[in-house]
Enzyme design. Structure first.
Site, PDB file in Angstrom:
ATOM      1  N   SER A 178      51.975  38.348  35.100  1.00  0.00           N
ATOM      2  CA  SER A 178      50.554  37.537  34.668  1.00  0.00           C
ATOM      3  C   SER A 178      50.918  36.832  33.356  1.00  0.00           C
ATOM      4  O   SER A 178      50.165  35.916  33.081  1.00  0.00           O
ATOM      5  CB  SER A 178      49.629  38.714  34.323  1.00  0.00           C
ATOM      6  OG  SER A 178      49.207  39.358  35.673  1.00  0.00           O
ATOM      7  N   GLU A 219      49.141  49.860  25.503  1.00  0.00           N
ATOM      8  CA  GLU A 219      48.947  48.877  24.597  1.00  0.00           C
ATOM      9  C   GLU A 219      48.853  49.145  22.914  1.00  0.00           C
ATOM     10  O   GLU A 219      49.573  48.533  22.119  1.00  0.00           O
ATOM     11  CB  GLU A 219      47.643  48.114  24.732  1.00  0.00           C
ATOM     12  CG  GLU A 219      47.543  47.181  26.144  1.00  0.00           C
ATOM     13  CD  GLU A 219      47.107  48.217  27.212  1.00  0.00           C
ATOM     14  OE1 GLU A 219      46.552  49.463  27.040  1.00  0.00           O
ATOM     15  OE2 GLU A 219      47.208  47.623  28.423  1.00  0.00           O
ATOM     16  N   ASP A 231      37.944  39.252  38.664  1.00  0.00           N
ATOM     17  CA  ASP A 231      38.188  40.680  37.874  1.00  0.00           C
ATOM     18  C   ASP A 231      36.851  41.057  37.320  1.00  0.00           C
ATOM     19  O   ASP A 231      36.530  42.129  37.210  1.00  0.00           O
ATOM     20  CB  ASP A 231      39.212  40.885  37.298  1.00  0.00           C
ATOM     21  CG  ASP A 231      40.564  41.043  37.950  1.00  0.00           C
ATOM     22  OD1 ASP A 231      40.545  41.202  38.904  1.00  0.00           O
ATOM     23  OD2 ASP A 231      41.679  41.018  37.185  1.00  0.00           O
ATOM     24  N   ARG A 260      44.043  31.862  32.291  1.00  0.00           N
ATOM     25  CA  ARG A 260      44.933  32.326  33.640  1.00  0.00           C
ATOM     26  C   ARG A 260      44.656  31.117  34.474  1.00  0.00           C
ATOM     27  O   ARG A 260      45.753  30.711  35.282  1.00  0.00           O
ATOM     28  CB  ARG A 260      44.140  33.436  34.347  1.00  0.00           C
ATOM     29  CG  ARG A 260      44.672  33.532  35.850  1.00  0.00           C
ATOM     30  CD  ARG A 260      43.769  34.802  36.331  1.00  0.00           C
ATOM     31  NE  ARG A 260      44.250  34.980  37.708  1.00  0.00           N
ATOM     32  CZ  ARG A 260      43.388  34.914  38.875  1.00  0.00           C
ATOM     33  NH1 ARG A 260      42.114  34.803  38.664  1.00  0.00           N
ATOM     34  NH2 ARG A 260      43.921  35.291  40.067  1.00  0.00           N
TER      35      ARG A 260
END
Lengths: 281, 318
Positions: free
Chosen positions: B40, B61, B120, B170
């Site tokens: 990604s 993270e 999403d 994206r």
């Protein structure tokens, strides 16, 4: 190299520093600081291979990271008495415009501090990152870190602990200050964590116990054993059993002095139990 | 009016990947960390070229940010990669203490920012990240507009000492900035000269602003478009110089109007030259599932919305 008596004298002096620092500003964390006095003295005087002068990158020397930043009094006292900054500066602890902030920071440029800490649970990640850079730099020196036992309730620790074993970060010795106390009481009452040895081993670390964590010879012996276990593919954890408030009888075996300063009378009693050895700041 | 040509739609995240690949070759101190989103974030090539300088941290993270802070000690320049949501809100305290307050040279590189992440939905679409990051003392905040600019920014931030938040996205969007343009942090780019209105846009809204300018031109309105890729430090002079001529301004961003570019611009104007301003931004809301185009239309973040905001602000102009 100092002998055991000299290390003990320094420890006594560090205890006096801790008590006087928190008393002066009526704030700070004496309990955990006193419990780790022997460990810090042993670490900075004997165990670490470190340079006299400070530079942030610390290439070619062992590095130390304090994760439970609230025990800054012991950290500052030992840093000053190891030559990183003037001992008189301990007078400025927690005062306005001081480099000796309530919790350690790089922000004011205090030599000896490489990352801010205080918000708990972040030290494993930072120390492991520094260990990875040591490997990239082909620097064979060791990363040391210290963490509170209550602090291990923060989830980020376990992300780091999992990462280090999975990636064979074997140039790190992380010590847990196992004093069994946290702000709200005994760790076993607040949030029992079961066997830390079993947890670290399950995560892939090698574990060394130091049962007498307030005995300098025991610390030196245990840390030497820990060091001998580095470079073998696994990160090393030391479970250092200490007594919170060690060396000041009324502060021992209780969480009451986690974040409370002694009054004038209590200070006098504490100092009487720790006679001046190397000279007060 | 100066016009710009789309040389072919590309995703800004691929610009990041290309920039990182180049840095891998030119700067041995650059290391990259990723939290289980290599594909990604387009970090595959860096990983393949420099496995020893690439760190897969898994879905963790907080640990990634701490590792990156620690890696700077000894001279490395870590670039972290995950979605914008997980790069900021999820790890705010880690960034605050271990990176920003500790003045660590970490580059937080965040893809899938804003609504254009698409289907999403709101759990993954962050519209608050610019605000979160710009409030941190010492943090530089950059939101690039196309592939070329994202690549150039990625390369440029390695040379800047200090924490940086680099935000990109994206979807494949118009690629129109010159391939050879150097990226100067904090230096806004005036894309068109105009007299009637200043339109300050960041990220995906820059191309939309250029599209809006064409429509406005047909209506006889001359728009000065500024590509403000750096939100902090803000190029106050570019904004003030432009509004001294146009006397009104529209800000455009893929972010909540609370805490975003628009608020930063409003602060500068209120201090130095109070000017009518309209905000093209989300209106204190979460996003939802949908295609990027549908979402940008529904939430008023496209050329059409910029035209409407311009017409509104022109009426308020004195």
């Amino acid at each position: 190299m100092p002998n055991t008596q000299q290390l003990q004298d320094l420890t006594t002096q560090v205890r006096r520093d801790i008590l006087r620092m928190v008393h002066k500003v009526n704030s700070g964390h004496p309990g955990g600081s006193l419990g780790c006095a022997e460990f810090f003295v042993a670490l900075y005087q004997e165990i670490m291979d470190r340079k006299d002068s400070f530079d942030m990158n610390g290439i070619g020397e062992d590095l130390f990271f304090l994760s439970n930043g609230h025990i800054s009094p012991v950290f500052y006292s030992v840093l000053a008495r190891s030559g990183y900054f003037p001992i008189d500066e301990l007078n400025t602890f927690r005062l306005i415009n001081s480099r000796l902030q309530g919790h350690p920071t790089t922000h004011e440029g205090l030599p000896g501090v490489r990352v801010a800490s205080g918000s708990l649970g972040q030290g494993f990640s930072v120390a492991i990152g520094a260990a990875e850079t040591k490997k990239l730099n082909n620097d064979s020196h060791i990363i040391y870190s210290l963490h509170g036992d209550g602090e291990l309730q923060e989830g980020q620790n376990w992300e780091g602990i999992m990462y280090a074993a999975a990636n064979n970060v074997d140039n790190i010795i992380s010590t847990i200050d196992l004093n069994g106390q946290q702000i709200d009481g005994a760790t076993d009452d607040v949030l029992p964590m079961g066997s830390l040895r079993a947890k670290f081993e399950a995560f892939g670390w090698v574990v060394v116990d130091i049962e007498k964590g307030n005995n300098i010879e025991a610390i030196l012996q245990g840390m030497a054993q820990a060091k001998s276990l580095t470079g073998k593919g696994k990160p090393v954890c030391v479970l250092l059993k200490t007594v919170m408030g060690n060396g000041v009888d009324f502060m021992m075996h209780t969480h009451a002095w986690h974040g409370k300063a002694p009054n004038d009378e209590q200070l006098a009693i504490g100092l009487a139990q720790n006679a001046e050895t190397l000279g007060d700041y | 009016m100066k016009t710009y040509t789309n040389t072919g739609n590309k995703d800004t995240r691929s610009g990041f990947g290309a920039g990182l690949t180049e840095l891998g070759k030119t700067n041995n101190n650059v290391v990259a960390l990723c939290a289980d989103l290599i594909g990604s974030l387009k970090m595959d090539e860096f990983k393949a070229n420099h496995p020893e300088r690439f760190f897969q941290v898994g879905i963790a993270e907080a640990n990634m940010i701490g590792l990156a802070a620690g890696m700077t000690i000894g001279g490395k320049i870590p670039f972290t990669g995950t979605f914008a949501n997980f790069s900021t809100g999820r790890v705010y305290d880690q960034i605050r203490q271990s990176v920003a307050y500790s003045d660590k040279n970490v580059k937080i590189c965040a893809s899938h920012a804003g609504l254009t992440l698409g289907e999403d939905g709101a759990t993954h679409q962050i519209l608050e990240d610019i605000g979160l990051m710009k409030m941190l003392p010492g943090m530089t905040v950059i939101n690039t507009c196309d592939y070329n600019q994202t690549k150039a920014a990625t390369i440029a931030i390695a040379e800047h000492h200090g924490p940086v938040y680099l935000r990109f996205g994206r979807p494949k969007v118009a690629n129109f900035t010159p391939e050879d343009q150097t990226f100067e942090i904090g230096k806004a780019l005036k894309l068109t000269d105009g007299d009637d209105v200043t339109i300050v846009a960041t990220g995906h809204l820059v191309w939309e602003a250029l599209e809006a300018a064409k429509v406005l031109q047909e209506k006889g309105i001359s728009a000065e478009i500024i590509n403000i890729h750096t939100i902090k430090p803000l190029d106050n002079k570019a904004i003030l110089d432009s509004v001294s001529k146009t006397k009104c301004i529209v800000t455009a961003e893929e972010h909540n109007y609370l805490g975003g570019l628009g608020e930063s611009v409003a602060r500068v104007l209120s201090q130095h030259n109070p000017t009518p301003q309209e905000f093209v931004a989300t209106n204190d809301t979460f996003g939802e599932s949908g295609t990027p185009a549908q979402l940008m239309e529904k939430y008023g973040l496209n050329a059409n919305a910029i035209v409407k905001a311009t017409e509104t602000v022109l009426k308020r102009k004195k």
